[in-house]
Design an enzyme around this catalytic site. Sequence first.
Site, PDB file in Angstrom:
ATOM      1  N   LYS A   1      13.690  12.926  30.868  1.00  0.00           N
ATOM      2  CA  LYS A   1      14.390  11.629  30.806  1.00  0.00           C
ATOM      3  C   LYS A   1      15.891  11.816  31.100  1.00  0.00           C
ATOM      4  O   LYS A   1      16.466  11.084  31.887  1.00  0.00           O
ATOM      5  CB  LYS A   1      14.227  10.981  29.410  1.00  0.00           C
ATOM      6  CG  LYS A   1      12.786  10.747  28.995  1.00  0.00           C
ATOM      7  CD  LYS A   1      12.680  10.084  27.641  1.00  0.00           C
ATOM      8  CE  LYS A   1      13.204  10.922  26.482  1.00  0.00           C
ATOM      9  NZ  LYS A   1      12.455  12.191  26.251  1.00  0.00           N
TER      10      LYS A   1
ATOM     11  N   ARG B   1      12.632   3.905  20.606  1.00  0.00           N
ATOM     12  CA  ARG B   1      11.678   4.955  20.228  1.00  0.00           C
ATOM     13  C   ARG B   1      10.685   4.474  19.191  1.00  0.00           C
ATOM     14  O   ARG B   1       9.815   5.239  18.774  1.00  0.00           O
ATOM     15  CB  ARG B   1      12.448   6.109  19.623  1.00  0.00           C
ATOM     16  CG  ARG B   1      12.589   7.291  20.538  1.00  0.00           C
ATOM     17  CD  ARG B   1      13.509   8.235  19.834  1.00  0.00           C
ATOM     18  NE  ARG B   1      13.281   9.588  20.116  1.00  0.00           N
ATOM     19  CZ  ARG B   1      14.021  10.293  20.967  1.00  0.00           C
ATOM     20  NH1 ARG B   1      14.960   9.727  21.667  1.00  0.00           N
ATOM     21  NH2 ARG B   1      13.793  11.559  21.104  1.00  0.00           N
TER      22      ARG B   1
ATOM     23  N   ARG C   1      15.297  25.366  27.835  1.00  0.00           N
ATOM     24  CA  ARG C   1      16.416  24.468  28.159  1.00  0.00           C
ATOM     25  C   ARG C   1      17.745  25.037  27.671  1.00  0.00           C
ATOM     26  O   ARG C   1      17.852  25.582  26.585  1.00  0.00           O
ATOM     27  CB  ARG C   1      16.206  23.092  27.513  1.00  0.00           C
ATOM     28  CG  ARG C   1      17.439  22.196  27.685  1.00  0.00           C
ATOM     29  CD  ARG C   1      17.179  20.757  27.421  1.00  0.00           C
ATOM     30  NE  ARG C   1      16.664  20.514  26.101  1.00  0.00           N
ATOM     31  CZ  ARG C   1      16.279  19.312  25.679  1.00  0.00           C
ATOM     32  NH1 ARG C   1      16.335  18.284  26.502  1.00  0.00           N
ATOM     33  NH2 ARG C   1      15.817  19.144  24.476  1.00  0.00           N
TER      34      ARG C   1
ATOM     35  N   ARG D   1      19.918  23.934  22.285  1.00  0.00           N
ATOM     36  CA  ARG D   1      19.932  22.944  21.204  1.00  0.00           C
ATOM     37  C   ARG D   1      19.191  23.473  19.980  1.00  0.00           C
ATOM     38  O   ARG D   1      18.185  24.146  20.109  1.00  0.00           O
ATOM     39  CB  ARG D   1      19.279  21.638  21.694  1.00  0.00           C
ATOM     40  CG  ARG D   1      20.264  20.702  22.340  1.00  0.00           C
ATOM     41  CD  ARG D   1      19.650  19.496  22.986  1.00  0.00           C
ATOM     42  NE  ARG D   1      18.596  18.817  22.245  1.00  0.00           N
ATOM     43  CZ  ARG D   1      17.978  17.717  22.680  1.00  0.00           C
ATOM     44  NH1 ARG D   1      18.316  17.196  23.855  1.00  0.00           N
ATOM     45  NH2 ARG D   1      17.035  17.146  21.967  1.00  0.00           N
TER      46      ARG D   1
ATOM     47  N   ARG E   1       8.673  17.380  16.943  1.00  0.00           N
ATOM     48  CA  ARG E   1       9.152  16.255  17.768  1.00  0.00           C
ATOM     49  C   ARG E   1       8.011  15.646  18.573  1.00  0.00           C
ATOM     50  O   ARG E   1       7.949  14.429  18.756  1.00  0.00           O
ATOM     51  CB  ARG E   1      10.285  16.725  18.698  1.00  0.00           C
ATOM     52  CG  ARG E   1      11.592  16.966  17.949  1.00  0.00           C
ATOM     53  CD  ARG E   1      12.525  17.888  18.705  1.00  0.00           C
ATOM     54  NE  ARG E   1      12.919  17.387  19.998  1.00  0.00           N
ATOM     55  CZ  ARG E   1      13.365  18.157  20.997  1.00  0.00           C
ATOM     56  NH1 ARG E   1      13.478  19.465  20.839  1.00  0.00           N
ATOM     57  NH2 ARG E   1      13.699  17.618  22.139  1.00  0.00           N
TER      58      ARG E   1
HETATM   59  P1  AP5 Z   1      15.433  16.894  29.863  1.00  0.00           P
HETATM   60  O1  AP5 Z   1      15.814  16.078  31.042  1.00  0.00           O
HETATM   61  O2  AP5 Z   1      16.517  17.386  28.977  1.00  0.00           O
HETATM   62  O3  AP5 Z   1      14.288  16.141  29.025  1.00  0.00           O
HETATM   63  P2  AP5 Z   1      14.351  14.920  28.039  1.00  0.00           P
HETATM   64  O4  AP5 Z   1      13.138  14.095  28.279  1.00  0.00           O
HETATM   65  O5  AP5 Z   1      15.670  14.240  28.138  1.00  0.00           O
HETATM   66  O6  AP5 Z   1      14.173  15.706  26.678  1.00  0.00           O
HETATM   67  P3  AP5 Z   1      14.940  15.592  25.281  1.00  0.00           P
HETATM   68  O7  AP5 Z   1      14.493  16.805  24.495  1.00  0.00           O
HETATM   69  O8  AP5 Z   1      16.412  15.434  25.444  1.00  0.00           O
HETATM   70  O9  AP5 Z   1      14.307  14.358  24.691  1.00  0.00           O
HETATM   71  P4  AP5 Z   1      14.225  13.995  23.256  1.00  0.00           P
HETATM   72  O10 AP5 Z   1      13.672  12.656  23.417  1.00  0.00           O
HETATM   73  O11 AP5 Z   1      13.462  14.887  22.362  1.00  0.00           O
HETATM   74  O12 AP5 Z   1      15.708  14.220  22.716  1.00  0.00           O
HETATM   75  P5  AP5 Z   1      16.919  13.231  22.455  1.00  0.00           P
HETATM   76  O13 AP5 Z   1      18.135  13.931  22.834  1.00  0.00           O
HETATM   77  O14 AP5 Z   1      16.644  11.887  22.997  1.00  0.00           O
HETATM   78  O15 AP5 Z   1      14.578  18.136  30.400  1.00  0.00           O
HETATM   79  C1  AP5 Z   1      14.066  19.100  29.515  1.00  0.00           C
HETATM   80  C2  AP5 Z   1      14.098  20.478  30.186  1.00  0.00           C
HETATM   81  O16 AP5 Z   1      13.194  20.483  31.285  1.00  0.00           O
HETATM   82  C3  AP5 Z   1      15.463  20.864  30.786  1.00  0.00           C
HETATM   83  O17 AP5 Z   1      15.624  22.237  30.657  1.00  0.00           O
HETATM   84  C4  AP5 Z   1      15.349  20.471  32.266  1.00  0.00           C
HETATM   85  O18 AP5 Z   1      16.173  21.243  33.106  1.00  0.00           O
HETATM   86  C5  AP5 Z   1      13.870  20.752  32.520  1.00  0.00           C
HETATM   87  N1  AP5 Z   1      13.273  19.859  33.519  1.00  0.00           N
HETATM   88  C6  AP5 Z   1      13.520  18.529  33.707  1.00  0.00           C
HETATM   89  N2  AP5 Z   1      12.751  18.055  34.703  1.00  0.00           N
HETATM   90  C7  AP5 Z   1      11.992  19.115  35.147  1.00  0.00           C
HETATM   91  C8  AP5 Z   1      11.000  19.265  36.150  1.00  0.00           C
HETATM   92  N3  AP5 Z   1      10.625  18.240  36.918  1.00  0.00           N
HETATM   93  N4  AP5 Z   1      10.434  20.477  36.302  1.00  0.00           N
HETATM   94  C9  AP5 Z   1      10.810  21.535  35.538  1.00  0.00           C
HETATM   95  N5  AP5 Z   1      11.755  21.464  34.570  1.00  0.00           N
HETATM   96  C10 AP5 Z   1      12.327  20.264  34.381  1.00  0.00           C
HETATM   97  O19 AP5 Z   1      16.823  13.083  20.849  1.00  0.00           O
HETATM   98  C11 AP5 Z   1      17.145  14.164  20.000  1.00  0.00           C
HETATM   99  C12 AP5 Z   1      17.045  13.689  18.541  1.00  0.00           C
HETATM  100  O20 AP5 Z   1      18.003  12.621  18.314  1.00  0.00           O
HETATM  101  C13 AP5 Z   1      15.690  13.079  18.160  1.00  0.00           C
HETATM  102  O21 AP5 Z   1      14.764  14.080  17.758  1.00  0.00           O
HETATM  103  C14 AP5 Z   1      16.104  12.158  17.008  1.00  0.00           C
HETATM  104  O22 AP5 Z   1      16.329  12.897  15.825  1.00  0.00           O
HETATM  105  C15 AP5 Z   1      17.449  11.605  17.478  1.00  0.00           C
HETATM  106  N6  AP5 Z   1      17.300  10.359  18.254  1.00  0.00           N
HETATM  107  C16 AP5 Z   1      17.659  10.154  19.555  1.00  0.00           C
HETATM  108  N7  AP5 Z   1      17.384   8.897  19.936  1.00  0.00           N
HETATM  109  C17 AP5 Z   1      16.832   8.287  18.847  1.00  0.00           C
HETATM  110  C18 AP5 Z   1      16.312   6.983  18.638  1.00  0.00           C
HETATM  111  N8  AP5 Z   1      16.295   6.064  19.617  1.00  0.00           N
HETATM  112  N9  AP5 Z   1      15.808   6.717  17.411  1.00  0.00           N
HETATM  113  C19 AP5 Z   1      15.835   7.619  16.406  1.00  0.00           C
HETATM  114  N10 AP5 Z   1      16.301   8.878  16.566  1.00  0.00           N
HETATM  115  C20 AP5 Z   1      16.800   9.214  17.773  1.00  0.00           C
END
Ligand code: AP5
Length: 216
Positions: free
Chosen positions: A13, A88, A127, A160, A171
Amino acid sequence: MNLILLGPPGAGKGTQAKLVAEQFGIPQISTGDILRQAVKDGTSLGQEAQAYMERGDLVPDAVVIGIIEERLTQPDCQAGYILDGFPRTEVQANALAETLGKRGGTIDHVVNIEVSDEELIHRLTGRRTCKECQEPYNVTFNPPQREGVCDKCGGELIQRKDDDEETIRARLGVYREQTAPLVAYYEKQGLLRTVTGAGAIREIFDAVCGVVEGRS
Ligand code: AP5
């Protein structure tokens, strides 16, 4: 254009949101990035969110809804935005609909990025993220030109805290239980398009652009 990117942790994402933001000149709004910045700055928001994030749990709905309501009033959101990691839960999705309804705004597209659990774990354990600009890299799939250094801003690349295998599995469980029902929620509204997140980053970007531009 107002776009939601939906998908499990590691689906790409953040990676796709950054590319779409560059292509269409609209901001990426990542609740994860906003919360991590607050933790780094030691604000009261950060102090409240930190324990939830480190466990892989969701931060309470009221907290993230407040963040989004405030962020969407900023002038750079006038021409559109990409929501990355929000909503979410169904409570968050309803709150977003209500906020947009009050302002006559709408969501134009919801893109659901699908990737197998095995691949997600492989991606997330590899990552590395820029400490300064949050650009995501991967030691296997998307390495930086210089090890440990961000190509874009020269910042230090870090792992991270929630990217250890145990927290990743937690997660994924939280995603299945609390976020995956949003797929049906947006499908019912006729807004959902699913793209496969397996493949090269640029191929997936092309598929996401295809949805946004009405080509697919
Ligand atoms: P990346 O693009 O970083 O993936 P992502 O989907 O953004 O993954 P996240 O781990 O950031 O999502 P998340 O939803 O768990 O975390 P968030 O920060 O929102 O890609 C991942 C890896 O794969 C990278 O190394 C990239 O290079 C690689 N990659 C990408 N595309 C690829 C491809 N096509 N092929 C190969 N490799 C590839 O949330 C973190 C925490 O914050 C949550 O756990 C929660 O505690 C809190 N939080 C955030 N938002 C909310 C909300 N709305 N409500 C409540 N809590 C929240």
